[in-house]
Design an enzyme around this catalytic site. Structure first.
Site, PDB file in Angstrom:
ATOM      1  N   SER A 144      21.866 137.936  88.548  1.00  0.00           N
ATOM      2  CA  SER A 144      22.716 138.021  87.366  1.00  0.00           C
ATOM      3  C   SER A 144      23.351 139.414  87.294  1.00  0.00           C
ATOM      4  O   SER A 144      23.513 140.083  88.315  1.00  0.00           O
ATOM      5  CB  SER A 144      21.862 137.706  86.129  1.00  0.00           C
ATOM      6  OG  SER A 144      22.668 137.624  84.992  1.00  0.00           O
ATOM      7  N   LYS A 162      27.762 134.982  84.191  1.00  0.00           N
ATOM      8  CA  LYS A 162      26.393 135.518  84.295  1.00  0.00           C
ATOM      9  C   LYS A 162      25.558 135.142  83.067  1.00  0.00           C
ATOM     10  O   LYS A 162      24.350 134.906  83.186  1.00  0.00           O
ATOM     11  CB  LYS A 162      26.434 137.036  84.497  1.00  0.00           C
ATOM     12  CG  LYS A 162      27.092 137.498  85.811  1.00  0.00           C
ATOM     13  CD  LYS A 162      26.333 137.077  87.072  1.00  0.00           C
ATOM     14  CE  LYS A 162      26.852 137.798  88.318  1.00  0.00           C
ATOM     15  NZ  LYS A 162      26.217 137.351  89.562  1.00  0.00           N
TER      16      LYS A 162
END
Ligand code: HXC
Ligand code: NAP
Length: 265
Positions: A144, A162
């Site tokens: 992420s 993300k």
């Protein structure tokens, strides 16, 4: 001294989507160095072959061509990896795209392209790998970024993608926990010598501006993200699932120059 015992990952097999360069290649090298067999996958086949050679050659690593936006392409790459090394213990979803642009300077296709690589790609990789996992005990990790939680100008596509990845991991952790699959994310901060930071901080001045705000006052290294991935894939993390492990020198906490500006040290 290495924080991990030698051969910690001996007997383990890892598939790393986006593992042909940068941070994810760093993770692949770290895992191979600790005894894992690794398959790294990216769009460019020459780059994938070069990455596999850099990791250690055919006994240790294979390089595969795949586009994570295309489910059948992911399935094909996974099958080759499993045929070569056996069922998977570790799967990393780290393929990503990024460019700096204001929302009004981004076409619908530009926005969609990044969401498609990062978020849909992560769904595709995790959904398709499930059939090939060594159960129980498999570790799935999405890569992420701080944009998942910090609204960041000129990063509308990455922020949306993300954030989606973090939440997707939490849902999969719930659905797949009962069969012994752990699903976590790593959120790296700015990492040295990467395509991502070359795009986000292309000048020395931009780099300094970022570094001076980070509590630990430096960029991180690929090895530091590799260590986090090894930890999450090891027995030491056996009760950790649905977590986002932030490895960013404190970046996400905010701008840490305030103390200096108040004259407090
Ligand atoms: C505006 C842009 C653009 C830009 C591309 N587009 N670059 N729009 N500003 N700088 C638009 C194109 O015009 C097109 O829209 C659409 O995006 C798709 O572009 P393509 O080039 O056709 O896409 P593709 O070949 O699939 O390439 C995907 C890509 C490319 C994301 C655009 O940059 C790429 O392959 N990136 C992979 C490597 C990478 O980005 N690594 C960094 C990851 S780091 P139109 O409408 O014209 O068709 C990262 C950092 C996170 O994620 C956080 C760090 C702290
Ligand atoms: P990078 O070197 O550009 O790595 C991206 C990888 O993904 C490459 O292997 C690339 O290979 C592959 N890829 C891109 N699109 C793909 C697709 N459609 N299908 C399959 N593979 C694809 O970038 P990086 O900077 O190291 O970033 C790696 C990860 O860390 C990303 O998830 C990024 O968001 C995250 N991150 C980076 C930073 C940083 O400081 N760099 C910070 C936070 C988070 P091909 O081009 O050959 O496809």
């Amino acid at each position: 001294m290495d924080p991990f015992v030698p051969n910690l990952l001996a007997g383990k097999t890892a598939f790393i989507a986006g593992g042909t360069s940068g941070i994810n290649l760093g993770i692949a090298k770290r895992m191979a160095g600790l005894g894992a067999k690794v398959a790294v996958a990216g769009r460019n086949p020459e780059k994938a072959a070069a990455a596999a050679a850099e990791i250690g050659g055919p006994d240790v690593a294979i390089g595969l061509s795949c586009d994570v936006r295309v489910y059948a392409s992911v399935e094909e790459a996974l099958q080759i990896a499993v045929d070569a090394f056996g069922k998977l213990d570790i799967v990393i979803s780290g393929a990503a795209g990024n460019f700096v642009a204001p929302a009004l300077g981004m076409s619908a296709n530009g926005f969609r392209t990044v969401v498609d690589i990062d978020l849909n790609g992560t769904f595709n990789v995790f959904r398709a790998c499930y059939a090939h996992l060594n159960l129980p005990g498999a570790s799935l990790i999405a890569i992420s970024a701080g944009q998942a939680v910090n609204a960041t100008m000129f990063q509308a596509h990455v922020c949306a993608a993300k954030a989606g990845i973090n939440h997707l991991c939490r849902v999969l952790a719930m659905e797949w926990g009962p069969t012994g699959v752990r699903v976590n994310a790593i959120s790296p901060g700015p990492i040295e010598d990467t395509e991502g930071m070359a795009r986000l901080a292309p000048t020395p001045e931009a780099r300094v501006a970022i570094e001076t705000r980070i509590p630990l006052r430096r960029y991180g290294t690929k090895e530091e993200i590799g260590d986090a991935a090894v930890f999450l894939s090891s027995d030491a993390a056996r009760y950790i699932t649905g977590a986002v492990l932030t490895v960013d020198g404190g970046s996400e906490l905010g701008d840490s120059r305030l103390g200096a500006s108040l004259g407090v040290s």
